[in-house]
Motif scaffolding. Sequence first.
Motif, short mmCIF file in Angstrom:
data_model
loop_
_atom_site.label_atom_id
_atom_site.label_comp_id
_atom_site.label_asym_id
_atom_site.label_seq_id
_atom_site.Cartn_x
_atom_site.Cartn_y
_atom_site.Cartn_z
N SER A 1 49.10 11.19 -18.73
CA SER A 1 50.54 11.83 -19.15
C SER A 1 49.83 12.87 -20.18
CB SER A 1 51.75 10.98 -19.33
OG SER A 1 51.49 10.19 -20.45
N SER A 2 50.48 13.87 -20.64
CA SER A 2 50.13 14.71 -21.39
C SER A 2 51.35 15.45 -22.05
CB SER A 2 48.97 15.77 -21.08
OG SER A 2 48.81 16.70 -21.96
N ASP A 3 51.48 15.89 -23.20
CA ASP A 3 52.51 16.64 -23.60
C ASP A 3 51.95 18.20 -23.58
OD1 ASP A 3 54.21 14.66 -24.42
OD2 ASP A 3 53.45 14.46 -26.46
N HIS A 4 52.96 18.88 -22.90
CA HIS A 4 52.49 20.49 -22.84
C HIS A 4 53.75 21.30 -23.15
CE1 HIS A 4 50.37 23.74 -21.17
NE2 HIS A 4 51.20 24.04 -20.36
N GLU A 5 53.58 22.26 -24.12
CA GLU A 5 54.55 23.27 -24.46
C GLU A 5 55.93 22.40 -24.63
OE1 GLU A 5 54.42 26.55 -21.82
OE2 GLU A 5 52.23 26.93 -22.38
N GLY A 6 56.15 21.44 -25.38
CA GLY A 6 57.43 20.84 -25.41
C GLY A 6 57.89 19.97 -24.39
N GLN A 7 57.28 19.73 -23.27
CA GLN A 7 57.32 19.07 -22.15
C GLN A 7 56.25 17.99 -22.03
OE1 GLN A 7 58.44 21.27 -18.54
NE2 GLN A 7 60.72 20.98 -19.30
N LYS A 8 56.65 16.94 -21.34
CA LYS A 8 55.70 15.87 -21.02
C LYS A 8 55.41 16.14 -19.56
CE LYS A 8 54.68 11.66 -22.42
NZ LYS A 8 54.80 10.47 -23.52
N ILE A 9 54.17 15.98 -19.09
CA ILE A 9 53.55 16.02 -17.65
C ILE A 9 53.06 14.82 -17.40
CG2 ILE A 9 52.10 17.31 -16.18
CD1 ILE A 9 52.65 19.81 -17.86
N ILE A 10 53.37 14.49 -16.26
CA ILE A 10 52.63 13.26 -15.60
C ILE A 10 51.72 13.77 -14.46
CG2 ILE A 10 52.58 10.88 -14.37
CD1 ILE A 10 55.63 10.75 -15.49
N LEU A 11 50.39 13.31 -14.40
CA LEU A 11 49.31 13.66 -13.41
C LEU A 11 48.83 12.64 -12.76
CD1 LEU A 11 47.65 15.98 -11.97
CD2 LEU A 11 46.09 15.51 -13.65
N ASN A 12 48.86 12.62 -11.23
CA ASN A 12 48.30 11.65 -10.63
C ASN A 12 46.59 12.10 -10.33
OD1 ASN A 12 47.35 10.13 -8.26
ND2 ASN A 12 49.52 9.37 -7.99
N ILE A 13 45.90 11.47 -10.76
CA ILE A 13 44.41 12.11 -10.67
C ILE A 13 44.09 11.92 -9.36
CG2 ILE A 13 43.91 12.18 -13.03
CD1 ILE A 13 42.54 9.21 -12.86
N ASP A 14 44.31 11.06 -8.54
CA ASP A 14 44.16 10.84 -7.04
C ASP A 14 44.81 11.88 -6.26
OD1 ASP A 14 42.54 8.85 -7.30
OD2 ASP A 14 43.90 7.04 -6.81
N THR A 15 45.86 12.17 -6.34
CA THR A 15 46.67 13.39 -5.56
C THR A 15 46.64 14.66 -5.96
OG1 THR A 15 48.53 12.75 -6.62
CG2 THR A 15 48.05 11.51 -4.55
N GLY A 16 46.40 14.60 -7.39
CA GLY A 16 46.20 16.01 -8.33
C GLY A 16 47.85 16.30 -8.24
N ARG A 17 48.95 15.65 -7.83
CA ARG A 17 50.28 16.04 -7.81
C ARG A 17 50.64 15.73 -9.15
NH1 ARG A 17 53.46 13.91 -2.65
NH2 ARG A 17 54.40 15.48 -2.89
N TYR A 18 51.66 16.50 -9.83
CA TYR A 18 52.16 16.24 -11.24
C TYR A 18 53.71 16.32 -11.23
CZ TYR A 18 52.55 21.36 -11.60
OH TYR A 18 53.02 22.75 -11.64
N LEU A 19 54.04 15.73 -12.32
CA LEU A 19 55.67 15.86 -12.58
C LEU A 19 56.06 16.33 -14.08
CD1 LEU A 19 58.47 14.90 -11.65
CD2 LEU A 19 57.89 12.66 -12.32
N GLU A 20 56.66 17.25 -14.09
CA GLU A 20 57.00 17.90 -15.42
C GLU A 20 58.49 17.12 -15.71
OE1 GLU A 20 57.19 21.87 -16.37
OE2 GLU A 20 55.86 22.26 -14.64
#
Length: 87
Positions: free
Chosen positions: A11-30
Amino acid sequence: MKILINKECISSDHEGQKIILNIDTGRYLEINETGSAILNSIGEGIYIDDLIELLSKKYSISKSEIKQDILEFIKEAERLKAIIILK
């Protein structure tokens, strides 16, 4: 049911939102502030009922109201394989 964060996710903070990235699938959730609170509360794992209780008290919101938000987040996060649900 117990919820765990998928170890294949970062997970990472990006422009005021948190993003979760699944490194296996490349899919992410803001996620918004509520989703971030849910994610932070999951930690090493938490039962759904305990999560509802915890966030209901933390934000002074009725359990029925916060339950809906939590279940919607869990459904989307599970679809993207950001969390794992142990039954």
